[in-house]
Design a protein around this motif. Structure first.
Motif, mmCIF file in Angstrom:
data_model
loop_
_atom_site.group_PDB
_atom_site.id
_atom_site.type_symbol
_atom_site.label_atom_id
_atom_site.label_comp_id
_atom_site.label_asym_id
_atom_site.label_seq_id
_atom_site.Cartn_x
_atom_site.Cartn_y
_atom_site.Cartn_z
ATOM 1 N N ASN A 120 34.070 34.781 52.003
ATOM 2 C CA ASN A 120 32.710 34.925 51.515
ATOM 3 C C ASN A 120 32.341 36.391 51.312
ATOM 4 O O ASN A 120 31.760 36.766 50.292
ATOM 5 N N GLY A 121 32.680 37.211 52.289
ATOM 6 C CA GLY A 121 32.409 38.631 52.135
ATOM 7 C C GLY A 121 33.149 39.226 50.946
ATOM 8 O O GLY A 121 32.580 39.998 50.153
ATOM 9 N N TYR A 122 34.414 38.861 50.807
ATOM 10 C CA TYR A 122 35.222 39.391 49.701
ATOM 11 C C TYR A 122 34.740 38.838 48.362
ATOM 12 O O TYR A 122 34.853 39.514 47.334
ATOM 13 N N PHE A 123 34.199 37.610 48.372
ATOM 14 C CA PHE A 123 33.672 37.015 47.144
ATOM 15 C C PHE A 123 32.602 37.922 46.534
ATOM 16 O O PHE A 123 32.618 38.195 45.323
ATOM 17 N N HIS A 124 31.682 38.378 47.370
ATOM 18 C CA HIS A 124 30.607 39.238 46.862
ATOM 19 C C HIS A 124 31.159 40.575 46.368
ATOM 20 O O HIS A 124 30.743 41.073 45.313
ATOM 21 N N TYR A 125 32.096 41.149 47.102
ATOM 22 C CA TYR A 125 32.709 42.408 46.671
ATOM 23 C C TYR A 125 33.434 42.221 45.344
ATOM 24 O O TYR A 125 33.285 43.019 44.411
ATOM 25 N N ALA A 126 34.216 41.161 45.256
ATOM 26 C CA ALA A 126 34.986 40.910 44.046
ATOM 27 C C ALA A 126 34.078 40.663 42.845
ATOM 28 O O ALA A 126 34.379 41.084 41.722
ATOM 29 N N ASN A 127 32.953 40.001 43.081
ATOM 30 C CA ASN A 127 32.047 39.693 41.972
ATOM 31 C C ASN A 127 31.351 40.941 41.447
ATOM 32 O O ASN A 127 31.313 41.182 40.239
ATOM 33 N N PHE A 128 30.831 41.753 42.333
ATOM 34 C CA PHE A 128 30.054 42.915 41.910
ATOM 35 C C PHE A 128 30.908 44.130 41.553
ATOM 36 O O PHE A 128 30.531 44.930 40.712
ATOM 37 N N VAL A 150 36.178 36.573 40.745
ATOM 38 C CA VAL A 150 36.073 35.926 42.060
ATOM 39 C C VAL A 150 37.174 34.892 42.283
ATOM 40 O O VAL A 150 37.100 34.086 43.203
ATOM 41 N N ALA A 151 38.215 34.920 41.457
ATOM 42 C CA ALA A 151 39.259 33.900 41.554
ATOM 43 C C ALA A 151 39.984 33.952 42.898
ATOM 44 O O ALA A 151 40.212 32.916 43.527
#
Length: 408
Positions: A167-175, A180-181
């Motif tokens: 979840n934390g990495y999801f936000h980093y990867a998105n922004f 977010v794959a």
């Protein structure tokens, strides 16, 4: 009988917070209700976004918001409800209830609200609020498992930690990365492992209990070395898929996992439970695990669109299993008969339809929007039926303060 023996044999008391609202008396009540409501609501919002484009999720982006809320919104609530109910059974310790439970539920709900329109509180604040829930849940579960000395359940904590990290990495990867794959695959892999670990505990147990009541002698195979080997192969396959989804070796590993878990499922004799949907649905949901590995293998070999394979695991495995567990646990812990009602059976049919048709967008791209709308409508129906049938039950007092055997 010694005091220690008596303590071990006595069931864990339910509904311990007796002075506040009933819904805060046990973890499954607010989190299952929240999961049902948000699952249907988030899917409805996504269909509106696909059809009309309403800027869902603000700077997060509509597609990323949908992926996040399915993986870390509704799914995390369903997982929290299960763990906060099952862990007291495993450890014999008292459950989280009352004000601490209210605080945890509020943190989860706040994450859903701020991610709808992050600009209202600022992107960093929105991300921080959302990202806090799973680590807090992890710490609560870790405290209980360690205090209860249930070392074999540490593998559940490992999957929960993977989810929190994803979840934390999801936000980093998105922004930052704009993709977010990878964190999405990590989250799906963690949920799949939880389904296989927990499923290996509850499926043979519930099936065996149901068959024993009917005098059937041939029971599901108990956990053994074969199950351990199947889980290890699945872990390797999911790690390979997370890091390199289109590699040939990933395809081989996923095929091996599909075969082993297909055998594992057969060893639990699910076909014998056809007369009782409350048990049968668990086997059908686990069947999607087998199909998921087969689909991931096909995608690795270039025979299936990766997004379609992903949805076999999400709409199929995760969706069907969460609804199956939510209905079973709700009935078992609120004094209802462990037998599926007509509405429950309809909800099962709807979620299975959603899981079956959602991947068809890869086969019929010309009607992609229509398929998403149809699958979404089936999904919404499934979880709306859960809320309609079980919402009043979750909100009212139960007659029995003790959980029946086999309820979780």
């Amino acid at each position: 009988m010694t005091m220690a023996d008596k303590t071990k044999r006595e069931p864990v008391p339910r509904g311990l917070a007796r002075t506040g609202p009933v819904i805060l008396s046990y973890g499954f009540r607010p989190f299952f209700l929240g999961a049902g409501i948000w699952s249907a609501t988030a899917m409805a919002l996504w269909i509106i976004e696909v059809s009309f484009g309403i800027g869902l999720g603000g700077s997060l982006g509509g597609s990323a918001w949908h992926a996040h809320e399915m993986l870390f919104g509704y799914s995390s609530a369903a997982l929290a409800g299960f763990l906060l109910t099952a862990i007291p059974n495993w450890t014999g310790r008292l459950p989280v209830s009352g004000k601490p439970l209210l605080g945890l539920v509020s943190l989860w709900a706040a994450g859903r609200l701020v991610l709808l329109w992050p600009a209202l509180v600022g992107e960093l604040t929105a991300v921080a609020i959302d990202a806090a829930f799973l680590p807090v849940l992890f710490l609560i579960c870790a405290r209980e498992i360690v205090a209860g000395r249930k070392w074999k359940d540490l593998k559940v904590l490992a999957a929960l930690l993977a989810l929190a990290s994803a979840n934390g990495y999801f936000h980093y990867a998105n922004f930052v990365l704009g993709d977010v794959a990878l964190p999405s695959r990590l989250a799906v892999g963690a949920y799949m492992m939880l389904i296989m670990i927990i499923g290996g505990r509850i499926l043979p147990s519930f099936t065996g209990n149901w068959l024993k009541k009917r005098g059937v002698a041939h029971l599901p195979s108990p956990y053994g070395r074969f199950d351990t080997a199947a889980l290890l192969v699945a872990l390797v396959a999911l790690l390979a898929w997370t890091m390199s989804p289109d590699h040939a070796l990933t395809g081989v590993a996923c095929l091996a996992a599909a075969g082993l878990h297909g055998i594992r499922l057969l060893r639990w004799r699910g076909w014998t439970t056809a007369p009782e949907s409350l048990v049968l649905i668990l086997h059908l949901a686990y069947g999607f695990v087998v199909l998921s590995f087969a689909a991931l293998a096909a995608a690795a070999f270039g025979q299936l669109e990766p997004v379609a394979a992903l949805h076999v695991a999400t709409a199929g495995s995760i969706g069907a299993m969460t609804l199956a567990v939510m209905t079973r646990a709700t009935r078992g812990h609120t004094g209802l008969e462990l037998r599926a009602s007509g509405l429950t059976r309809l909800s099962y049919a709807a979620v299975l339809v959603a899981g079956a048709i959602r991947p068809l967008t890869a086969v019929l791209p010309e009607v992609r929007v229509e398929i998403i709308e149809l699958a979404g409508a089936a999904w919404i129906l499934a979880f709306t039926l859960y809320v309609v049938e079980y919402g009043p039950v979750l909100l009212r007092k139960r007659k029995d303060l003790l959980a029946p055997r086999g309820s979780l």
